[in-house]
Scaffold this motif. Structure first.
Motif, mmCIF file in Angstrom:
data_model
loop_
_atom_site.group_PDB
_atom_site.id
_atom_site.type_symbol
_atom_site.label_atom_id
_atom_site.label_comp_id
_atom_site.label_asym_id
_atom_site.label_seq_id
_atom_site.Cartn_x
_atom_site.Cartn_y
_atom_site.Cartn_z
ATOM 1 N N GLU A 83 27.184 71.519 20.039
ATOM 2 C CA GLU A 83 28.608 71.505 20.145
ATOM 3 C C GLU A 83 29.146 72.278 19.253
ATOM 4 O O GLU A 83 28.637 72.496 18.268
ATOM 5 N N PRO A 84 30.661 72.579 19.320
ATOM 6 C CA PRO A 84 31.209 73.455 18.298
ATOM 7 C C PRO A 84 31.294 72.888 16.937
ATOM 8 O O PRO A 84 31.331 71.591 16.776
ATOM 9 N N GLY A 85 30.799 73.804 15.742
ATOM 10 C CA GLY A 85 30.992 73.026 14.499
ATOM 11 C C GLY A 85 29.474 72.619 14.094
ATOM 12 O O GLY A 85 29.294 72.175 13.104
ATOM 13 N N MET A 86 28.395 72.508 15.253
ATOM 14 C CA MET A 86 27.128 71.829 14.937
ATOM 15 C C MET A 86 26.239 73.128 14.646
ATOM 16 O O MET A 86 26.255 74.332 15.127
ATOM 17 N N THR A 87 25.258 73.040 13.905
ATOM 18 C CA THR A 87 24.072 73.845 13.635
ATOM 19 C C THR A 87 22.945 72.968 13.254
ATOM 20 O O THR A 87 22.942 71.738 12.976
ATOM 21 N N ASN A 88 21.890 73.305 13.856
ATOM 22 C CA ASN A 88 20.564 72.579 13.927
ATOM 23 C C ASN A 88 19.099 73.659 13.644
ATOM 24 O O ASN A 88 19.084 74.412 14.258
ATOM 25 N N ALA A 89 18.272 72.928 13.283
ATOM 26 C CA ALA A 89 17.099 73.476 13.229
ATOM 27 C C ALA A 89 15.761 72.361 13.793
ATOM 28 O O ALA A 89 16.144 71.403 13.108
ATOM 29 N N GLN A 90 15.304 72.903 14.740
ATOM 30 C CA GLN A 90 14.257 71.958 15.267
ATOM 31 C C GLN A 90 12.900 72.559 15.161
ATOM 32 O O GLN A 90 12.799 73.860 15.264
ATOM 33 N N LEU A 91 12.013 71.702 15.393
ATOM 34 C CA LEU A 91 10.632 71.995 15.479
ATOM 35 C C LEU A 91 10.212 71.460 16.797
ATOM 36 O O LEU A 91 10.213 70.233 16.991
ATOM 37 N N HIS A 92 9.342 72.248 17.816
ATOM 38 C CA HIS A 92 8.901 71.736 18.882
ATOM 39 C C HIS A 92 7.442 71.843 18.799
ATOM 40 O O HIS A 92 6.799 73.022 18.686
ATOM 41 N N ILE A 93 6.762 70.852 19.189
ATOM 42 C CA ILE A 93 5.228 71.000 19.298
ATOM 43 C C ILE A 93 4.613 70.527 20.791
ATOM 44 O O ILE A 93 5.036 69.206 21.109
ATOM 45 N N GLY A 94 4.128 71.374 21.557
ATOM 46 C CA GLY A 94 3.603 70.888 22.803
ATOM 47 C C GLY A 94 1.964 70.907 22.808
ATOM 48 O O GLY A 94 1.459 71.492 22.299
ATOM 49 N N PHE A 95 1.495 69.499 23.300
ATOM 50 C CA PHE A 95 0.320 69.457 23.475
ATOM 51 C C PHE A 95 -0.320 68.611 24.337
ATOM 52 O O PHE A 95 0.585 67.833 24.972
ATOM 53 N N ARG A 96 -1.737 68.383 24.577
ATOM 54 C CA ARG A 96 -2.308 67.547 25.608
ATOM 55 C C ARG A 96 -3.436 67.260 25.010
ATOM 56 O O ARG A 96 -3.949 67.610 24.035
ATOM 57 N N ASN A 97 -4.448 66.678 25.720
ATOM 58 C CA ASN A 97 -5.714 66.036 25.444
ATOM 59 C C ASN A 97 -5.567 65.011 24.375
ATOM 60 O O ASN A 97 -6.071 65.135 23.231
ATOM 61 N N ILE A 102 14.096 67.075 14.441
ATOM 62 C CA ILE A 102 15.456 67.643 13.802
ATOM 63 C C ILE A 102 15.149 67.802 12.530
ATOM 64 O O ILE A 102 15.235 67.135 11.486
ATOM 65 N N CYS A 103 14.865 68.985 12.052
ATOM 66 C CA CYS A 103 14.614 69.215 10.702
ATOM 67 C C CYS A 103 15.919 69.480 9.709
ATOM 68 O O CYS A 103 16.088 69.090 8.571
ATOM 69 N N GLU A 104 17.032 70.008 10.517
ATOM 70 C CA GLU A 104 18.185 70.159 9.494
ATOM 71 C C GLU A 104 19.490 70.088 10.798
ATOM 72 O O GLU A 104 19.188 70.341 11.851
ATOM 73 N N GLY A 105 20.431 69.571 10.377
ATOM 74 C CA GLY A 105 21.700 69.499 11.104
ATOM 75 C C GLY A 105 21.898 68.542 12.127
ATOM 76 O O GLY A 105 21.187 67.397 12.021
ATOM 77 N N ASN A 106 22.400 68.883 13.277
ATOM 78 C CA ASN A 106 22.927 67.823 14.380
ATOM 79 C C ASN A 106 22.517 68.477 15.409
ATOM 80 O O ASN A 106 22.886 69.698 15.898
ATOM 81 N N VAL A 107 22.396 67.702 16.482
ATOM 82 C CA VAL A 107 22.209 68.184 17.987
ATOM 83 C C VAL A 107 22.122 67.001 18.987
ATOM 84 O O VAL A 107 21.990 65.630 18.562
ATOM 85 N N ILE A 108 22.610 67.134 19.994
ATOM 86 C CA ILE A 108 22.788 65.945 21.079
ATOM 87 C C ILE A 108 21.804 66.458 22.231
ATOM 88 O O ILE A 108 21.382 67.583 22.555
ATOM 89 N N TYR A 109 21.101 65.246 22.713
ATOM 90 C CA TYR A 109 19.956 65.480 23.597
ATOM 91 C C TYR A 109 20.558 64.563 24.722
ATOM 92 O O TYR A 109 20.919 63.612 24.741
ATOM 93 N N ASP A 110 20.393 65.093 26.041
ATOM 94 C CA ASP A 110 20.479 64.416 27.293
ATOM 95 C C ASP A 110 18.859 64.068 27.944
ATOM 96 O O ASP A 110 18.278 65.171 28.100
ATOM 97 N N ILE A 111 18.637 62.769 27.832
ATOM 98 C CA ILE A 111 17.347 62.555 28.291
ATOM 99 C C ILE A 111 17.342 61.607 29.531
ATOM 100 O O ILE A 111 17.955 60.446 29.457
#
Length: 278
Positions: free
Chosen positions: A76-90, A41-50
């Motif tokens: 949710e309403p009023g929230m903004t967020n910036a996220q970075l996602h990185i997928g990798f293996r090995n 999470i680079c900026e803001g807020n977010v909710i995750y369901d795990i």
């Protein structure tokens, strides 16, 4: 003590790097991967369901999803967020199951003191957006740095002690597979076969195939092909390197056979690779 990486075989395969900005109400699709994913999470807020457990995250928080862990994000309403996602293996830690981080939970809170993770994330985003020559190698170096800092900043309380660590016998198998991978990466331009691996490791071809498949999910030769094609893909981004030259440089004398393998793996012929990178 920091979790240990075998430096001779630390060569994660980056599958994607995506930076996403959300400024509207959104519920993502529940999903999981067959590879590792780091989300920051680079900026803001977010909710995750795990896997049914919900957690609100803010700037600097990070998620590490092992293969098979279901998750989705909610803005949710009023929230903004910036996220970075990185997928990798090995990826492997000494003594632990391959392609697995030994953490009890997927989300890791930022530490009280200053973390390097946000600054590296910023560098990754800037380098990706700039897209200068060689950016993919620089991005890989940044991702490797990021993984190291994730391990450095992990606390003993976050580590899973049960059901993740390998037995002594499994650790010996992991060491053998790491040695095979290191050999193939070093000698991939040469004539490498099960027979040469057997002679080099002083172990039967059948045992090498069995252990390698158990550890990585694929045969040694398929793994070697991926090493060669990944290297070829990097070479072909240079417009001065022909398909035949690239094939020869990664160990294939038959450019037609090489082209068939390349297209099957990447979905487009090697002659178009420079267009994909431009």
């Amino acid at each position: 003590m920091m979790l240990k990486i075998n430096t001779t075989t630390f060569n994660p395969q980056i599958l994607y790097i995506a930076n996403c900005y959300t400024n509207e109400v959104r519920v993502g699709e529940n999903h999981h991967h067959d590879f590792l994913e780091i989300s920051i999470i680079c900026e803001g807020n977010v909710i995750y369901d795990i896997e049914g457990e919900r957690v609100k995250l803010g700037k600097g928080d990070m998620l590490i999803f092992n293969p098979g862990v279901s998750h989705y994000d909610i803005t949710e309403p009023g929230m903004t967020n910036a996220q970075l996602h990185i997928g990798f293996r090995n990826f492997a830690l000494e003594g632990y199951t391959r392609n697995t981080f030994p953490f009890k939970k997927a989300f890791l809170r930022k530490k009280e003191e200053e973390s390097a993770i946000l600054s590296i994330s910023k560098q990754i985003i800037e380098e990706k957006d700039a897209g200068k020559p060689g950016y993919d190698l620089i991005l890989k170096a940044f991702v490797m740095q990021l993984i190291i800092h994730v391990l450095r900043e992990a606390t003993p309380e976050q580590l899973e002690n049960n059901g993740v660590k390998l037995s002594t016998d499994e650790q010996q198998k992991q060491i053998l597979v790491n040695e095979i991978i290191h050999y193939m990466e070093k000698h991939h331009t040469e004539d490498v076969s099960l027979s040469t691996l057997s002679q080099t490791m002083y172990i039967s071809p059948a045992y090498i195939s069995k252990v390698f498949k158990e550890e990585t999910g694929e045969s040694p030769i398929n793994y070697l092909i991926k090493i060669r094609l990944t290297r070829a893909e990097e070479l072909l981004k240079n417009k001065d390197v022909s398909v035949k030259q690239a094939a020869n440089m990664v160990g294939y004398n038959d450019a037609y056979y090489f082209s068939k393998l390349f297209k099957k793996y990447y979905g487009f012929p090697p002659s178009e690779n420079w267009r994909k990178s431009s």
